[in-house]
Design an enzyme around this catalytic site. Sequence first.
Site, short mmCIF file in Angstrom:
data_model
loop_
_atom_site.label_atom_id
_atom_site.label_comp_id
_atom_site.label_asym_id
_atom_site.label_seq_id
_atom_site.Cartn_x
_atom_site.Cartn_y
_atom_site.Cartn_z
N CYS A 1 3.07 8.27 1.66
CA CYS A 1 3.40 7.34 2.74
C CYS A 1 3.67 5.98 2.12
CB CYS A 1 2.23 7.26 3.73
SG CYS A 1 2.47 6.02 5.02
N CYS B 1 -2.24 2.45 6.88
CA CYS B 1 -1.59 1.38 6.14
C CYS B 1 -1.75 0.04 6.80
CB CYS B 1 -0.14 1.71 5.93
SG CYS B 1 0.07 2.52 4.36
N CYS C 1 -1.67 -3.28 15.50
CA CYS C 1 -1.39 -2.95 14.10
C CYS C 1 -1.89 -4.02 13.14
CB CYS C 1 0.11 -2.76 13.93
SG CYS C 1 0.61 -2.31 12.27
N SER D 1 10.01 6.10 10.11
CA SER D 1 9.38 5.70 11.36
C SER D 1 9.82 4.30 11.76
CB SER D 1 7.86 5.74 11.18
OG SER D 1 7.21 5.42 12.38
N CYS E 1 3.33 -5.74 16.60
CA CYS E 1 2.66 -4.77 17.48
C CYS E 1 1.19 -5.15 17.64
CB CYS E 1 2.79 -3.36 16.93
SG CYS E 1 4.50 -2.78 16.89
N GLU F 1 8.82 -2.55 8.69
CA GLU F 1 9.72 -1.86 9.61
C GLU F 1 10.98 -1.47 8.81
OE1 GLU F 1 10.04 -0.51 12.63
OE2 GLU F 1 12.13 -0.20 12.12
N CYS G 1 4.99 -7.61 7.97
CA CYS G 1 5.89 -7.11 9.01
C CYS G 1 6.04 -8.18 10.07
CB CYS G 1 5.28 -5.85 9.64
SG CYS G 1 6.33 -5.06 10.88
N ASN H 1 -6.50 3.88 15.38
CA ASN H 1 -7.44 3.36 14.39
C ASN H 1 -7.86 1.99 14.84
OD1 ASN H 1 -8.05 4.82 11.88
ND2 ASN H 1 -5.83 5.11 11.92
N SER I 1 8.08 5.15 17.08
CA SER I 1 6.75 4.75 17.52
C SER I 1 6.88 4.32 18.98
CB SER I 1 6.25 3.58 16.67
OG SER I 1 6.15 4.00 15.33
N LEU I 2 6.61 5.26 19.86
CA LEU I 2 6.82 4.99 21.30
C LEU I 2 5.58 4.30 21.88
CD1 LEU I 2 8.83 5.32 23.62
CD2 LEU I 2 7.76 7.53 24.13
N HIS I 3 4.46 4.94 21.78
CA HIS I 3 3.16 4.37 22.21
C HIS I 3 3.01 4.07 23.69
CE1 HIS I 3 2.32 4.47 18.03
NE2 HIS I 3 2.90 3.34 17.71
N GLU J 1 0.82 -1.21 0.00
CA GLU J 1 0.00 0.00 0.00
C GLU J 1 0.85 1.26 0.00
OE1 GLU J 1 -2.80 -0.11 3.34
OE2 GLU J 1 -2.76 -2.28 3.09
N1 SAH Z 1 7.33 -0.18 11.62
C1 SAH Z 1 7.43 1.25 11.65
C2 SAH Z 1 6.69 1.86 10.51
C3 SAH Z 1 5.18 1.72 10.58
S1 SAH Z 1 4.63 3.31 10.70
C4 SAH Z 1 6.98 1.77 13.00
O1 SAH Z 1 6.59 0.96 13.82
O2 SAH Z 1 7.10 2.95 13.25
C5 SAH Z 1 3.04 3.27 11.08
C6 SAH Z 1 2.72 4.03 12.35
O3 SAH Z 1 1.36 3.80 12.64
C7 SAH Z 1 3.52 3.53 13.55
O4 SAH Z 1 3.72 4.57 14.46
C8 SAH Z 1 2.56 2.51 14.10
O5 SAH Z 1 2.86 2.21 15.44
C9 SAH Z 1 1.24 3.23 13.91
N2 SAH Z 1 0.07 2.34 13.94
C10 SAH Z 1 -0.02 1.05 13.62
N3 SAH Z 1 -1.27 0.59 13.79
C11 SAH Z 1 -2.00 1.63 14.22
C12 SAH Z 1 -3.37 1.81 14.56
N4 SAH Z 1 -4.22 0.80 14.53
N5 SAH Z 1 -3.77 3.05 14.94
C13 SAH Z 1 -2.89 4.07 14.97
N6 SAH Z 1 -1.60 3.97 14.67
C14 SAH Z 1 -1.15 2.76 14.29
#
Ligand code: SAH
Length: 344
Positions: free
Chosen positions: A104, A332, A118, A190, A115, A159, A111, A289, A213-215, A91
């Site tokens: 993007c 994505c 995701c 990212s 996570c 990633e 992947c 999302n 991507s800290l979260h 995508e």
């Molecule tokens: N693998 C890399 C690149 C993916 S970027 C990374 O982890 O950063 C996509 C971004 O969207 C990342 O910050 C990921 O954590 C976030 N993401 C993934 N699923 C998501 C969701 N359901 N809602 C919001 N953000 C999400």
Amino acid sequence: MKKDILSLLPQELETELAALGEPKYRAKQVFRWLSRGVRDFEEMTDLPKALRQKLDGHFRLYRPSVLTKQVSRLDGTIKYLWQLADGSAVETVVMSYNHGNTVCISSQVGCRQGCAFCASTLGGLVRSLDASEMLDEVLFSQLDSGKPISNIVLMGIGEPLDNFDNVLRFLRLVNHPEGLNIGMRHISLSTCGLTERFDELAEQGLQLTLSVSLHAPDDETRSMLMPANRGRGVEQLMAACRRYYEKTGRRISFEYAMIDGVNDTERHARLLAKRAAETGAHVNLIPLNHVEERRFQPSTQGHMRQFIRILEEEGVNVTVRRKLGGDIDASCGQLRHRMRKAAE
Ligand code: SAH
């Protein structure tokens, strides 16, 4: 197996062509054609016929085809699902902002980071993309949409630091003045935090933006959400971020998806503020999302407002990501995942 000509930088192309007995200037000509989207040597009309045939004998060229294209009625965001040479699909999303168009792109097919929130990781990793395939995501999104691309974010499927060499090569290709010529300052990469690659990335001397991507600011929450945190840990991640900032002078950005009841409490906000302060990072909040297979829900508006208030109180530089393409699953991983499921 013929060589992938599109992944070659102009200097490498010179070497390859020299080995075929061709003068240096041919490399520039070929690179320009390729950067304009020509995918058949026969169309390189200022090259002698014999050279075109020679190229065809030595190199492979493939043009990705559009499997699906969705355009958001809300904001014009375009989402492509491209089919690659081996039948894999990735995508790419094109978003329009006031400051220009951003693409993007995906860096892998699937992947392996796992996570918990995701969609991209649901079927695991199929393979990494070649530099040429990432380049084509940018190039053909631009050609098809007619929107000149000024910014790139590596925030699609995959990633990027798990596909390190190809991603670096891709960055050099899109950045090349004879090619798409997109400035490094207009590119964000990212990562879920593969810290062992941070120093190596910093040493490249690129001026790109690193998004982490800290979260979650603590190990307990982060390891539950992101397997990549297990065995590394937030402290190690913070140390790697500090070193990256010191070495490059480029401020890191923390991505933080707000998940209801999971990472959106006051305790999380205070610790996140501390993490941002110790690394000089900017915080980008993303409303989660919802993914059907996942149990998580986005934070409520009220919790989000409170979270932002605490961060601001603590002096953190915080922004909230605007949601684009809400009607086309523009996050994505979701589209490819749906297609994969439908094919099962
Ligand atoms: N693998 C890399 C690149 C993916 S970027 C990374 O982890 O950063 C996509 C971004 O969207 C990342 O910050 C990921 O954590 C976030 N993401 C993934 N699923 C998501 C969701 N359901 N809602 C919001 N953000 C999400």
